[in-house]
Enzyme design. Structure first.
Site, PDB file in Angstrom:
ATOM      1  NE  ARG A  85      -3.598  -2.315   2.053  1.00  0.00           N
ATOM      2  CZ  ARG A  85      -3.087  -3.308   2.942  1.00  0.00           C
ATOM      3  NH1 ARG A  85      -1.809  -3.942   3.111  1.00  0.00           N
ATOM      4  NH2 ARG A  85      -4.185  -4.277   3.253  1.00  0.00           N
ATOM      5  CB  THR A 146     -11.473  -4.643  12.322  1.00  0.00           C
ATOM      6  OG1 THR A 146     -10.449  -4.232  13.479  1.00  0.00           O
ATOM      7  CG2 THR A 146     -12.422  -4.936  13.710  1.00  0.00           C
ATOM      8  NE  ARG A 148      -9.221  -8.377   4.119  1.00  0.00           N
ATOM      9  CZ  ARG A 148      -8.538  -6.911   3.472  1.00  0.00           C
ATOM     10  NH1 ARG A 148      -7.800  -6.465   3.975  1.00  0.00           N
ATOM     11  NH2 ARG A 148      -9.247  -7.321   2.830  1.00  0.00           N
TER      12      ARG A 148
HETATM   13  C1  LIG Z   1      -6.295  -3.102  -0.609  1.00  0.00           C
HETATM   14  C2  LIG Z   1      -6.629  -3.439   0.735  1.00  0.00           C
HETATM   15  O1  LIG Z   1      -5.898  -2.244   0.872  1.00  0.00           O
HETATM   16  C3  LIG Z   1      -7.236  -4.503   1.383  1.00  0.00           C
HETATM   17  O2  LIG Z   1      -7.837  -5.064   0.912  1.00  0.00           O
HETATM   18  O3  LIG Z   1      -7.142  -3.924   2.821  1.00  0.00           O
END
Ligand SMILES: CC(=O)C(=O)O
Ligand SMILES: NC(=O)C1=CN([C@@H]2O[C@H](COP(=O)(O)OP(=O)(O)OC[C@H]3O[C@@H](n4cnc5c(N)ncnc54)[C@H](O)[C@@H]3O)[C@@H](O)[C@H]2O)C=CC1
Length: 309
Positions: A85, A146, A148
Site C-alpha cells: 500500500r 478488524t 477480517r
Molecule cells: C487493498 C486493501 O487495502 C485491502 O484490501 O486491505
C-alpha cells in the site's frame, strides 16, 4: 444525509451499493475523472434501489456535492499484485492535491471519509490539505482488517463474527497489530472460549489467522486484481454511524497521539457519530502488542514526515 463519493471505481461503487442495501444515505452522488464510468455505475447501482433503501443515486461533478454530510474519497490507484500500500503514496498524494481542494470549495462542512491507500497517510494528507479538525477527516483505517479478524475468529470458534469483539490496530497495512490479548467471544476471552469449544488457539491457528488478516489484500489482489466488497461494506458502516449519530465504536484512523507518538494517523477503537470521531478508547494490550503498535505508529509518522506536507 447526502453522501458524495469521489472515485467511482471498484471501492467507491461498492460503497455506494452497500449504502443502498443497508441504508444511511438519502442521496448518493458519484464523481469520477471518468465521467462515463461514474454515470454507468450510478445507473447500475440505481437499479438495486427497488430492492434496498430509499436512496437517489446520481453521477455528477464537484458542484453536485454541495450539501453533502459526508464525502468518501476513493479515487486514485490501487495495488498491483505484489505491491504494498505504501508504494501507492506518491501517485495518490498527487491525485488528492487536486481533489481535496475541489471538495472543500463546494462542501466545507462535510466530514471527509478517506479510503484510498495508503489510507492512514492519505487521511493525514487530506486533513492537512483541508484544514479540517482531525475528527472530521476519517480514514477507514483498519475497519476492514478488524472485519477480517472477526470473520476468521468467528469461523474458528463456530460463532457469528458479530459476537466476536476483536480489533486490529495501527496501520492499515503490513505493520498492523492484531490485539489478541483483548479479543472476546461474547464477554469471554477468545482463548478461554476456544478451549471450552475444544478448538484451542494453538500457535498454528494464531499464525494462520494472523496471516489471513495481514496478507488478505495480497491474496485477493493476486486472485482477482483488487478488493472491494469488504471495504465497500465498511465504508457504508461508517457512513451509517455518522448519519444516525450512533456513537459506534469502530477502528478508524484519525490524527492523534498514539503511545507517545504525536500527530500520527492510525487506527484505534474510536467513537463515531454525527460530528465524526468524538472520542477514542485506549486499548488494553500486552507488552508485545503495545510495542508493535508503537512501532507501527512510528513508521507512519516517519513516512508522513517524509512526504513533507
Ligand atoms: C487493498 C486493501 O487495502 C485491502 O484490501 O486491505
Ligand atoms: N482502505 C481500504 O481498506 C481499501 C482501500 N483501497 C484503495 O482504494 C483506492 C481505490 O481502489 P479501486 O476502487 O479498486 O480503484 P479503481 O481503479 O477501480 O478506481 C479508482 C477510481 O479513481 C478515479 N480517479 C483517479 N484519479 C481521479 C481524480 N483525480 N479525480 C477523480 N477520480 C479519479 C479513477 O478514474 C477510477 O475510477 C485504491 O487506492 C485502493 O488501494 C482498496 C481496498 C481497500
Amino acid at each position: 444525509m447526502k453522501v458524495g463519493i469521489v472515485g467511482a471505481g471498484m471501492v467507491g461503487s461498492s460503497a455506494a451499493f452497500a449504502m443502498v442495501m443497508r441504508g444511511g444515505a438519502s442521496r448518493i452522488v458519484l464523481v469520477d475523472l471518468d465521467e462515463k464510468r461514474a454515470r454507468a455505475e450510478a445507473e447500475d447501482i440505481g437499479h438495486a434501489v427497488p430492492f434496498g433503501a430509499a436512496v437517489r443515486v446520481d453521477a455528477g461533478g464537484y458542484d453536485d456535492l454541495r450539501g453533502c454530510g459526508v464525502v468518501v474519497l476513493a479515487c486514485g490507484v490501487g495495488q498491483k499484485p505484489g505491491e504494498t500500500r505504501l508504494q501507492l503514496l506518491g501517485r495518490n498524494a498527487a491525485v488528492f492535491r487536486s481533489v481535496v481542494g475541489e471538495v472543500m470549495r463546494v462542501c466545507p462542512e462535510a466530514i471527509l471519509l478517506v479510503a484510498s491507500n495508503p489510507v492512514d497517510i492519505m487521511g493525514q494528507i487530506t486533513q492537512r490539505l483541508s484544514g479540517l479538525p482531525a475528527g472530521r477527516v476519517i480514514g477507514s483505517g483498519t475497519i476492514l482488517d478488524t472485519a477480517r479478524f472477526r470473520w476468521l475468529l468467528g469461523r474458528h470458534l463456530g460463532i457469528a463474527p458479530r459476537s466476536v469483539h476483536g480489533y486490529v490496530l495501527g496501520e492499515h497495512g503490513d505493520s498492523e497489530v492484531l490485539a489478541w490479548s483483548a479479543a472476546r467471544a461474547g464477554n469471554v476471552s477468545v482463548g478461554s472460549f476456544a478451549a471450552q469449544m475444544g478448538a484451542p488457539i494453538t500457535d498454528e491457528v494464531r499464525a494462520r489467522i494472523d496471516t489471513g488478516v495481514r496478507r488478505a489484500a495480497y491474496t485477493i489482489i493476486e486472485g482477482k486484481g483488487a478488493t472491494w466488497y469488504g471495504i465497500g461494506a465498511g465504508l457504508a458502516r461508517i457512513v451509517a454511524a455518522i448519519a444516525a449519530d450512533e456513537g459506534a465504536v469502530l477502528t478508524v484512523s484519525v490524527a492523534s497521539e498514539v503511545l507517545g507518538v504525536r500527530d500520527v494517523a492510525c487506527s484505534l477503537p474510536r467513537v463515531v457519530g454525527a460530528e465524526g470521531v468524538v472520542a477514542e478508547l485506549v486499548p488494553e494490550l500486552d507488552d508485545s502488542e503495545t510495542e508493535a503498535l508503537r512501532a507501527s505508529a512510528e513508521m507512519l509518522k516517519r513516512t508522513v514526515e517524509a512526504v513533507g506536507m
